[in-house]
Design an enzyme around this catalytic site. Structure first.
Site, short mmCIF file in Angstrom:
data_model
loop_
_atom_site.label_atom_id
_atom_site.label_comp_id
_atom_site.label_asym_id
_atom_site.label_seq_id
_atom_site.Cartn_x
_atom_site.Cartn_y
_atom_site.Cartn_z
N HIS A 49 0.84 -1.20 0.00
CA HIS A 49 0.00 0.00 0.00
C HIS A 49 0.87 1.25 0.00
O HIS A 49 1.89 1.31 0.69
CB HIS A 49 -0.89 -0.02 1.26
CG HIS A 49 -1.82 1.13 1.39
ND1 HIS A 49 -2.04 1.77 2.58
CD2 HIS A 49 -2.59 1.77 0.48
CE1 HIS A 49 -2.93 2.74 2.42
NE2 HIS A 49 -3.27 2.76 1.14
N SER A 50 0.47 2.25 -0.78
CA SER A 50 1.10 3.57 -0.75
C SER A 50 2.60 3.45 -1.06
O SER A 50 3.00 2.78 -2.00
CB SER A 50 0.83 4.22 0.60
OG SER A 50 1.29 5.55 0.65
N PHE A 51 3.46 4.08 -0.23
CA PHE A 51 4.88 4.08 -0.53
C PHE A 51 5.57 2.77 -0.18
O PHE A 51 6.78 2.63 -0.40
CB PHE A 51 5.58 5.26 0.17
CG PHE A 51 5.52 6.54 -0.65
CD1 PHE A 51 4.39 6.85 -1.39
CD2 PHE A 51 6.57 7.42 -0.66
CE1 PHE A 51 4.31 8.01 -2.14
CE2 PHE A 51 6.52 8.59 -1.41
CZ PHE A 51 5.39 8.88 -2.16
N ALA A 95 -0.38 2.34 -4.83
CA ALA A 95 1.00 2.44 -4.34
C ALA A 95 1.92 3.04 -5.40
O ALA A 95 1.61 3.06 -6.60
CB ALA A 95 1.51 1.06 -3.94
N LEU A 96 3.07 3.50 -4.94
CA LEU A 96 4.10 4.00 -5.83
C LEU A 96 4.78 2.84 -6.54
O LEU A 96 5.22 1.88 -5.90
CB LEU A 96 5.14 4.80 -5.04
CG LEU A 96 6.38 5.26 -5.80
CD1 LEU A 96 5.99 6.25 -6.90
CD2 LEU A 96 7.39 5.89 -4.86
#
Length: 288
Positions: A113-115, A139-140
């Site tokens: 999730h996310s970064f 996410a990135l």
């Protein structure tokens, strides 16, 4: 609440799209899994969160017979007491690879999730033989020219001005404070007061080096691991942009859009668990 899905897989693609687009009641009727269809998930939290953020989704997947792990990375959540200035990206990658190694996991569906998209890419690079599919949950996606959360100026090597300004407010000089820079709407909208209360209680500072460290890949990262992107298009405050998605809209990706906020695993755990389970029905050999 809707799902819009662009499925780029051959073979079982139509069946997968039908599952993802089905009403919740229909999707749940397909949730009785057999031993041969059970999967192993490792769900990795994003910035300021801990493994706790995945628990509602994990409970639903486990009830269907799947193995699910929700590790918390060093310096986050219940492991906040272990934080120090040296905790960074490599620490978090090691946190997750150790779970896979010591739990003796194979055929892993690795979700970030996310970064933590940076983290799971590092994990996949180091443990390719253990990973069946990599999933970026809003996410990135690391790629050439963007191998860290905070890219430096290619000419000067300096961090951007917005980051230098943010550093002034770090706790003890190295921990990012969510509430210093973002409102609750960054995670969930204001019509989820109970979830907002939980987030207020459980959100912790995050080691900044996990964002600033440069990811080094030796084996291709997410390439060739049936990459999937789940885009939370229901996010109203700063929806993840193409700067996060990068190559995820390309022909080698399975791209899914869910009309849920960034922390949709908390607001819509049924939909998220159904979507993750749908990925078990896709053969890696069908990847375009």
């Amino acid at each position: 609440m809707t799902i819009r899905r662009r499925n780029l897989l051959r073979g079982g693609g139509a069946a997968m799209a039908a599952l993802a687009a089905a009403p919740k009641s229909a999707a749940h009727s397909d949730c009785h899994v057999t031993a041969s269809s059970t999967a192993t998930y490792v769900l990795v939290h994003g910035t300021w969160h801990g493994g706790w953020v995945w628990q509602d989704v994990a409970d639903r997947l486990r009830a269907r017979g799947h193995r699910v792990y929700t590790p918390t990375c060093t310096g986050c959540g219940e492991r906040l007491h272990l934080t120090n200035p040296d905790v960074g990206l490599e620490t978090h990658i090691t946190d997750i690879t150790q779970v896979i190694e010591f739990e003796d996991l194979d055929e892993v569906i690795l979700v970030g999730h996310s970064f933590s998209g940076i983290t799971i890419t590092g994990v996949a690079d180091r443990m390719r033989e253990r990973i069946k599919r990599i999933v970026f949950f809003d996410a990135l996606v690391p790629r050439e020219g963007r191998m860290s959360g905070v890219p430096k100026d290619p000419e000067t090597g300096a961090f951007p001005a917005w980051w230098q300004q943010r550093q002034k407010h770090f706790i003890d000089g190295y921990q990012m404070n969510l509430w210093q820079d973002y409102p609750m709407e960054m995670l969930v909208p204001d019509n989820y007061p109970d979830i907002a209360s939980k987030l207020n209680r459980l959100i912790t500072p995050h080691p900044a080096k996990q964002w600033t460290d440069e990811l080094v890949l030796e084996h291709g990262g997410w390439e060739g691991l049936s990459p999937t992107y789940i885009h939370c298009v229901g996010q109203s405050y700063r929806k993840s942009s193409d700067l996060m998605l990068g190559p995820a809209r390309g022909p080698d990706w399975n791209f899914i859009e869910l009309t849920i906020p960034r922390d949709g695993m908390l607001t819509h755990p049924d939909l998220v668990s159904d979507t993750l389970q749908s990925l078990t029905h896709t053969s890696d050999t069908d990847q375009a």
